[in-house]
Motif scaffolding. Structure first.
Motif, PDB file in Angstrom:
ATOM      1  N   GLY B  57       0.830  -1.196   0.000  1.00 51.85           N
ATOM      2  CA  GLY B  57       0.000   0.000   0.000  1.00 51.85           C
ATOM      3  C   GLY B  57       0.865   1.246   0.000  1.00 51.85           C
ATOM      4  O   GLY B  57       2.099   1.162  -0.084  1.00 51.85           O
ATOM      5  N   ALA B  58       0.218   2.409   0.075  1.00 53.24           N
ATOM      6  CA  ALA B  58       0.976   3.652   0.000  1.00 53.24           C
ATOM      7  C   ALA B  58       0.270   4.751   0.776  1.00 53.24           C
ATOM      8  O   ALA B  58      -0.937   4.719   0.980  1.00 53.24           O
ATOM      9  CB  ALA B  58       1.130   4.064  -1.464  1.00 53.24           C
ATOM     10  N   VAL B  59       1.081   5.711   1.218  1.00 50.03           N
ATOM     11  CA  VAL B  59       0.532   6.918   1.829  1.00 50.03           C
ATOM     12  C   VAL B  59       0.627   8.017   0.783  1.00 50.03           C
ATOM     13  O   VAL B  59       1.710   8.306   0.280  1.00 50.03           O
ATOM     14  CB  VAL B  59       1.318   7.307   3.086  1.00 50.03           C
ATOM     15  N   LEU B  60      -0.505   8.590   0.428  1.00 46.83           N
ATOM     16  CA  LEU B  60      -0.525   9.543  -0.683  1.00 46.83           C
ATOM     17  C   LEU B  60      -0.892  10.939  -0.213  1.00 46.83           C
ATOM     18  O   LEU B  60      -1.781  11.114   0.621  1.00 46.83           O
ATOM     19  CB  LEU B  60      -1.556   9.088  -1.725  1.00 46.83           C
ATOM     20  N   GLN B  61      -0.187  11.941  -0.751  1.00 45.33           N
ATOM     21  CA  GLN B  61      -0.595  13.330  -0.539  1.00 45.33           C
ATOM     22  C   GLN B  61      -1.498  13.715  -1.701  1.00 45.33           C
ATOM     23  O   GLN B  61      -1.102  13.599  -2.849  1.00 45.33           O
ATOM     24  CB  GLN B  61       0.614  14.255  -0.518  1.00 45.33           C
ATOM     25  N   LEU B  62      -2.699  14.170  -1.379  1.00 44.12           N
ATOM     26  CA  LEU B  62      -3.611  14.598  -2.443  1.00 44.12           C
ATOM     27  C   LEU B  62      -3.556  16.117  -2.518  1.00 44.12           C
ATOM     28  O   LEU B  62      -3.938  16.802  -1.584  1.00 44.12           O
ATOM     29  CB  LEU B  62      -5.046  14.145  -2.137  1.00 44.12           C
ATOM     30  N   GLY B  63      -3.043  16.618  -3.631  1.00 45.27           N
ATOM     31  CA  GLY B  63      -2.897  18.053  -3.755  1.00 45.27           C
ATOM     32  C   GLY B  63      -1.554  18.492  -3.202  1.00 45.27           C
ATOM     33  O   GLY B  63      -0.844  17.723  -2.560  1.00 45.27           O
ATOM     34  N   GLU B  64      -1.215  19.736  -3.505  1.00 44.11           N
ATOM     35  CA  GLU B  64       0.070  20.270  -3.074  1.00 44.11           C
ATOM     36  C   GLU B  64      -0.050  20.871  -1.683  1.00 44.11           C
ATOM     37  O   GLU B  64      -1.059  21.494  -1.355  1.00 44.11           O
ATOM     38  CB  GLU B  64       0.524  21.365  -4.060  1.00 44.11           C
ATOM     39  N   PRO B  65       0.982  20.715  -0.837  1.00 45.24           N
ATOM     40  CA  PRO B  65       0.955  21.437   0.440  1.00 45.24           C
ATOM     41  C   PRO B  65       1.101  22.926   0.183  1.00 45.24           C
ATOM     42  O   PRO B  65       1.614  23.327  -0.869  1.00 45.24           O
ATOM     43  CB  PRO B  65       2.166  20.871   1.178  1.00 45.24           C
ATOM     44  N   PRO B  66       0.636  23.774   1.087  1.00 41.20           N
ATOM     45  CA  PRO B  66       0.775  25.213   0.896  1.00 41.20           C
ATOM     46  C   PRO B  66       2.235  25.579   0.632  1.00 41.20           C
ATOM     47  O   PRO B  66       3.140  24.948   1.179  1.00 41.20           O
ATOM     48  CB  PRO B  66       0.313  25.799   2.229  1.00 41.20           C
ATOM     49  N   ALA B  67       2.443  26.578  -0.187  1.00 46.29           N
ATOM     50  CA  ALA B  67       3.801  26.932  -0.608  1.00 46.29           C
ATOM     51  C   ALA B  67       4.669  27.365   0.569  1.00 46.29           C
ATOM     52  O   ALA B  67       5.883  27.184   0.551  1.00 46.29           O
ATOM     53  CB  ALA B  67       3.739  28.045  -1.654  1.00 46.29           C
ATOM     54  N   ASP B  68       4.047  27.931   1.607  1.00 51.27           N
ATOM     55  CA  ASP B  68       4.868  28.429   2.722  1.00 51.27           C
ATOM     56  C   ASP B  68       5.090  27.348   3.787  1.00 51.27           C
ATOM     57  O   ASP B  68       5.611  27.631   4.857  1.00 51.27           O
ATOM     58  CB  ASP B  68       4.216  29.661   3.354  1.00 51.27           C
ATOM     59  N   SER B  69       4.707  26.119   3.480  1.00 47.93           N
ATOM     60  CA  SER B  69       4.915  25.044   4.453  1.00 47.93           C
ATOM     61  C   SER B  69       6.341  24.533   4.352  1.00 47.93           C
ATOM     62  O   SER B  69       6.766  24.064   3.312  1.00 47.93           O
ATOM     63  CB  SER B  69       3.929  23.913   4.197  1.00 47.93           C
ATOM     64  N   ARG B  70       7.084  24.641   5.447  1.00 48.35           N
ATOM     65  CA  ARG B  70       8.490  24.256   5.399  1.00 48.35           C
ATOM     66  C   ARG B  70       8.680  22.771   5.675  1.00 48.35           C
ATOM     67  O   ARG B  70       9.726  22.197   5.415  1.00 48.35           O
ATOM     68  CB  ARG B  70       9.296  25.082   6.400  1.00 48.35           C
ATOM     69  N   ASN B  71       7.678  22.143   6.282  1.00 53.22           N
ATOM     70  CA  ASN B  71       7.766  20.714   6.562  1.00 53.22           C
ATOM     71  C   ASN B  71       6.338  20.192   6.631  1.00 53.22           C
ATOM     72  O   ASN B  71       5.730  20.176   7.694  1.00 53.22           O
ATOM     73  CB  ASN B  71       8.497  20.489   7.897  1.00 53.22           C
ATOM     74  N   PRO B  72       5.776  19.795   5.472  1.00 58.00           N
ATOM     75  CA  PRO B  72       4.344  19.486   5.416  1.00 58.00           C
ATOM     76  C   PRO B  72       3.877  18.482   6.471  1.00 58.00           C
ATOM     77  O   PRO B  72       2.841  18.670   7.084  1.00 58.00           O
ATOM     78  CB  PRO B  72       4.171  18.921   4.005  1.00 58.00           C
ATOM     79  N   LEU B  73       4.643  17.407   6.675  1.00 62.26           N
ATOM     80  CA  LEU B  73       4.231  16.400   7.652  1.00 62.26           C
ATOM     81  C   LEU B  73       5.114  16.532   8.893  1.00 62.26           C
ATOM     82  O   LEU B  73       6.307  16.219   8.852  1.00 62.26           O
ATOM     83  CB  LEU B  73       4.365  15.002   7.053  1.00 62.26           C
ATOM     84  N   THR B  74       4.538  17.014   9.963  1.00 60.72           N
ATOM     85  CA  THR B  74       5.337  17.358  11.133  1.00 60.72           C
ATOM     86  C   THR B  74       4.835  16.619  12.375  1.00 60.72           C
ATOM     87  O   THR B  74       3.647  16.611  12.659  1.00 60.72           O
ATOM     88  CB  THR B  74       5.281  18.872  11.380  1.00 60.72           C
ATOM     89  N   TYR B  75       5.782  16.008  13.079  1.00 63.46           N
ATOM     90  CA  TYR B  75       5.411  15.200  14.247  1.00 63.46           C
ATOM     91  C   TYR B  75       5.402  16.000  15.544  1.00 63.46           C
ATOM     92  O   TYR B  75       6.157  16.957  15.718  1.00 63.46           O
ATOM     93  CB  TYR B  75       6.430  14.074  14.451  1.00 63.46           C
ATOM     94  N   ILE B  76       4.536  15.537  16.447  1.00 61.62           N
ATOM     95  CA  ILE B  76       4.637  15.923  17.850  1.00 61.62           C
ATOM     96  C   ILE B  76       4.726  14.611  18.617  1.00 61.62           C
ATOM     97  O   ILE B  76       3.871  13.745  18.484  1.00 61.62           O
ATOM     98  CB  ILE B  76       3.434  16.762  18.291  1.00 61.62           C
ATOM     99  N   PHE B  77       5.823  14.450  19.375  1.00 62.62           N
ATOM    100  CA  PHE B  77       6.098  13.143  19.971  1.00 62.62           C
ATOM    101  C   PHE B  77       5.608  13.074  21.409  1.00 62.62           C
ATOM    102  O   PHE B  77       5.519  14.077  22.110  1.00 62.62           O
ATOM    103  CB  PHE B  77       7.609  12.871  19.954  1.00 62.62           C
TER     104      PHE B  77
END
Lengths: 268, 255
Positions: B57-77
């Motif tokens: 399977g796969a994890v898919l991004q649908l659409g582009e992240p906002p242009a000013d996003s410096r790290n689209p997928l960001t964790y909080i641990f």
């Protein structure tokens, strides 16, 4: 609650506490001074023969003579030069090799068995070999210290890197940090405590090897001074030389302590 | 940007951890993932953020992240993952230093996120000086500083005591109300799930499969007033999970 005689009240016996040594600053100097005084007293009363062990005052006198003759700084300078050069080169090389062994599987697979095989060899045993390779001069003495310092440094750095919290590394990666940033800003600062405690060990090793190396063919140096004193049975000079070494060790330890307090101030 | 998990399965060696997990995280929504311990919740989150690769399977991004996003997928641990040798400001600055930003811009971003997480006065404090709740707020500030398109939160409140948890939950709701963010929120705490989730995904025990998807239509901000309906929801989720949790509890770790 059933009726009956009123139970006797007893306070619960205290059984906690202890196992928490706290610093008592004044005791160390008191023990030191008391021992010196007893020693001096023993020598003055003739209870300790001057032939067996010279009085502290005699050793102090030898030290004063050494200072007056201007040789003190010549010996100390020669020793410090070898010590600093050998320790710094050994530490730099050790950190470099330790970092690569800590980061790269291939380097680790090559380096770790080699270090395990060579680290336990007393470097003094190799000194004759170093003399053949590097000559009787400074280089063989520096090389002895270099090799003595190099291996424990590799072990300390590799171990320190292994102990860095991988959660922090994953965090760095999850924020898209560059590989070099992860190494520079997460792995190295995380390994620093282990590296610095490695310094304490390598500094002592360096002083031990310095003296050993200077006992073979050195004109100046604290080790040469002690050897000469021993050959002449000048025990007061011998004790003076040993006192210089002890002071040297204390001074180096103090310096590392300062560095630790500065570099690891975040630990509070 | 939406996130879509397309039939994701994962195995560690011979152990199947996740089996055919398929759902979408819509922009501006918080999706809570709950399940008994060891059901692969955290693994799922690591897959979503690209810290691990799914076996199938796969994890898919649908659409582009906002242009000013410096790290689209960001964790909080869960364990905050703050560098103990950096101050609060330094910890936020760490994730900005690899981006092209001049000093002033970087300082402005740090000031802004510290203000939003009520940490402005603590910029020069070291992590060891902070309480658990404050440490997690620093981690949230750090995450906000990179303008994430989707926050991946791995039991962010689980290391905190219950009072701090309440406070921080209110903070999160306030943050979301002011500026809706997208989030995947993994938790084992049903209370958090019904307070924060627009959608709650219930996973079965290992191998984790989706047992049920529960949509919660109540607006986030008003939820603390709707205790009765939240409790009914929580009860329903617990009924779904109870058997699984019981079975998971009695499993041997390496069986």
């Amino acid at each position: 609650m059933p009726e009956g005689p009123v139970p006797q009240a007893r306070s619960v016996a205290f059984r906690g506490g202890g196992f928490a040594p706290r610093p008592v600053g004044i005791v160390g100097p008191i023990v030191f001074v008391t021992l010196l005084l007893l020693w001096e007293l023993g020598s003055r009363t003739g209870w300790i023969s001057a032939l067996i062990l010279p009085a502290p005052s005699a050793a102090l006198g030898a030290l004063e003579d050494l200072y007056r003759s201007g040789l003190l700084f010549k010996h100390l300078g020669a020793s410090l030069e070898r010590l600093v050069l050998g320790w710094c080169l050994g530490t730099l090389a050790g950190i470099g090799v330790g970092i690569s062994a800590g980061l790269f599987s291939l380097a680790r697979a090559g380096v770790v068995p080699l270090v395990s095989a060579i680290f336990p060899i007393p470097k003094i045993a190799l000194l004759p070999l170093f003399i053949i390779w590097f000559g009787i001069g400074e280089a063989s003495k520096v090389a002895t210290i270099f090799f003595g310092v190099f291996f424990p440094t590799v072990i300390a750095v590799t171990g320190g890197i292994d102990n860095v919290d991988r959660g922090l590394v994953r965090m760095g990666q999850s924020f898209g940090l560059r590989w070099s940033s992860v190494v520079r800003k997460i792995i190295l600062p995380g390994a620093l405590p282990a590296i610095l405690s490695g310094f304490r060990i390598t500094a002592s090793i360096a002083i031990i090897l310095l003296v050993a190396a200077e006992m073979i063919g050195a004109e100046f140096g604290v080790g040469a001074y002690i050897l000469m004193a021993g050959n002449l049975m000048a025990t007061d000079q011998l004790i003076a030389g040993v006192a210089i070494l002890s002071a040297l060790g204390l001074g180096v330890g103090w310096l590392i302590g300062r560095a630790e307090r500065f570099l690891l101030r975040w630990r509070g | 940007m939406d996130l879509h998990l397309s039939h994701v399965s994962h195995r560690y060696g011979g152990v199947e951890v996740l089996d055919d997990v398929d759902f979408t995280v819509a922009q501006g929504h918080i999706v809570c993932i709950i399940g008994p311990s060891g059901c692969g919740k955290s693994t799922l989150l690591r897959l979503i953020g690209g810290l691990e690769k799914p076996s199938a399977g796969a994890v898919l991004q649908l659409g582009e992240p906002p242009a000013d996003s410096r790290n689209p997928l960001t964790y909080i641990f869960q364990d905050f993952a703050l560098l103990p040798w950096r101050t609060v400001r330094g910890n936020v600055s760490l994730v900005l230093e690899d981006h092209v930003l001049d000093q002033g811009a970087r300082a402005a971003i740090i000031d802004d996120v510290l203000r939003r997480t009520k940490l402005s006065e603590f910029g020069d404090a070291f992590p060891r000086q902070l309480s658990g709740g404050m440490k997690q707020r620093v981690a949230i500030a750090r995450a906000l500083s990179v303008n994430p398109a989707c926050l991946l939160m791995d039991e962010p409140l689980s290391a905190l005591d219950s009072q701090t948890r309440e406070l921080l939950m209110d903070d999160l709701i306030e943050l979301w109300s002011r500026e809706p963010f997208t989030a995947c929120y993994v938790t084992h705490n049903l209370g958090e799930a019904v307070r924060l989730g627009h959608k709650v995904i219930v996973l079965s025990r290992r191998p984790g499969r989706i047992r049920e998807v529960v949509d919660i239509d109540l607006p986030l901000a008003g939820r603390s007033a709707e205790r009765a309906s939240l409790e009914a929801l929580q009860e329903r989720l617990w009924r779904l999970m109870r058997e699984e949790a019981l079975a998971a509890d009695q499993e041997l770790a390496d069986a």
